[in-house]
Design a protein around this motif. Structure first.
Motif, PDB file in Angstrom:
ATOM      1  N   GLY A  25       5.714   4.234   1.156  1.00  0.00           N
ATOM      2  CA  GLY A  25       5.481   2.819   0.888  1.00  0.00           C
ATOM      3  C   GLY A  25       6.651   2.005   1.395  1.00  0.00           C
ATOM      4  O   GLY A  25       7.718   2.545   1.690  1.00  0.00           O
ATOM      5  N   THR A  62      -1.250  -3.194  -6.710  1.00  0.00           N
ATOM      6  CA  THR A  62      -0.916  -2.418  -5.512  1.00  0.00           C
ATOM      7  C   THR A  62      -1.590  -1.057  -5.622  1.00  0.00           C
ATOM      8  O   THR A  62      -1.981  -0.634  -6.700  1.00  0.00           O
ATOM      9  N   ALA A  63      -1.708  -0.411  -4.497  1.00  0.00           N
ATOM     10  CA  ALA A  63      -2.356   0.909  -4.490  1.00  0.00           C
ATOM     11  C   ALA A  63      -1.346   1.962  -4.909  1.00  0.00           C
ATOM     12  O   ALA A  63      -1.120   2.946  -4.210  1.00  0.00           O
ATOM     13  N   ASP A 117       0.839  -1.185   0.000  1.00  0.00           N
ATOM     14  CA  ASP A 117       0.000   0.000   0.000  1.00  0.00           C
ATOM     15  C   ASP A 117       0.876   1.237   0.000  1.00  0.00           C
ATOM     16  O   ASP A 117       1.966   1.233   0.552  1.00  0.00           O
ATOM     17  N   TYR A 118       0.386   2.271  -0.659  1.00  0.00           N
ATOM     18  CA  TYR A 118       1.042   3.566  -0.605  1.00  0.00           C
ATOM     19  C   TYR A 118       0.143   4.467   0.226  1.00  0.00           C
ATOM     20  O   TYR A 118      -1.048   4.580  -0.053  1.00  0.00           O
ATOM     21  N   ILE A 119       0.699   5.084   1.223  1.00  0.00           N
ATOM     22  CA  ILE A 119      -0.092   5.914   2.125  1.00  0.00           C
ATOM     23  C   ILE A 119       0.206   7.383   1.843  1.00  0.00           C
ATOM     24  O   ILE A 119       1.372   7.797   1.856  1.00  0.00           O
TER      25      ILE A 119
END
Length: 200
Positions: A127, A170-171, A107-109
């Motif tokens: 990430g 993936t985000a 995930d990328y926040i």
């Protein structure tokens, strides 16, 4: 010595030499990338990446690497050594196993921070991920509005789908990273056939 060895922290800046549709002969995007590797010794290098549709050409020094996602090939051209090599993409054998062992950030926040780089606004993301012999963390500033952002994001998504078919995407934020800071940590004890002396 501890189990973990910090290898490098790299800061990559993509200055805006990104041109979409710069001429009738080339309708893609051109990116000039400067990479600074913090290590012993510290070093800086430049490369040029050209993306058109499902093809990417990367020029790193005198070597060119062309990846064609439709044909499933990577061509490596090194005129200085009079070398040409074509390999399947994604690669098979040992290199394929290494890529297979790579775990992209789940995930990328979004951090909520924004910056302006080379005149373009970008949003900051964090990430992290693991690979066969280590782990990495990234902080990137991604722009949706910089020239070539849509083409870059489209190519990256298709490339990841080819490397790990059937995996959930993936985000990864849409757009192009204008700045990317990556820290990589190796675990020498997990590297096959490495002696204790070499690990130190």
């Amino acid at each position: 010595m501890g189990k973990h060895l910090a290898v490098f922290a790299a800061a990559i800046l993509l200055p805006v030499l990104m041109v979409a549709g710069s001429s009738s002969a080339f309708a893609g995007v051109v990116i000039t990338e400067t990479e600074t590797i913090v290590g012993e010794p510290p070093r800086t290098r430049q490369r040029t990446i050209m993306i058109e549709g499902h093809k990417q050409k990367m020029i790193d020094g005198k070597q060119a690497i062309i990846t064609d996602l439709d044909n499933g090939t990577t061509d490596i051209i090194d005129p200085a050594h009079k070398m040409y090599l074509e390999i399947p993409f994604p690669p098979q054998g040992m290199t394929g196993q290494e890529i297979d062992g790579l775990q992209q950030p789940a995930d990328y926040i979004a951090t909520g921070n924004t910056r302006t780089v080379a005149g373009y606004k970008c949003d900051e993301y964090k990430g992290a991920g693991k690979f066969a012999v280590g782990e990495f963390s990234t902080v990137s500033c991604v722009s949706k509005n910089a020239p070539g952002a849509a083409e870059y994001a489209s190519f990256e998504k298709m490339m990841m789908a080819k490397i790990k078919p059937g995996s959930p995407p993936t985000a990864r934020p849409d757009g192009i990273p204008l700045v990317l800071d990556t820290t990589t940590i190796l675990k020498p004890s997990d590297i096959p056939n490495m002696s204790h002396q070499a690990a130190e």
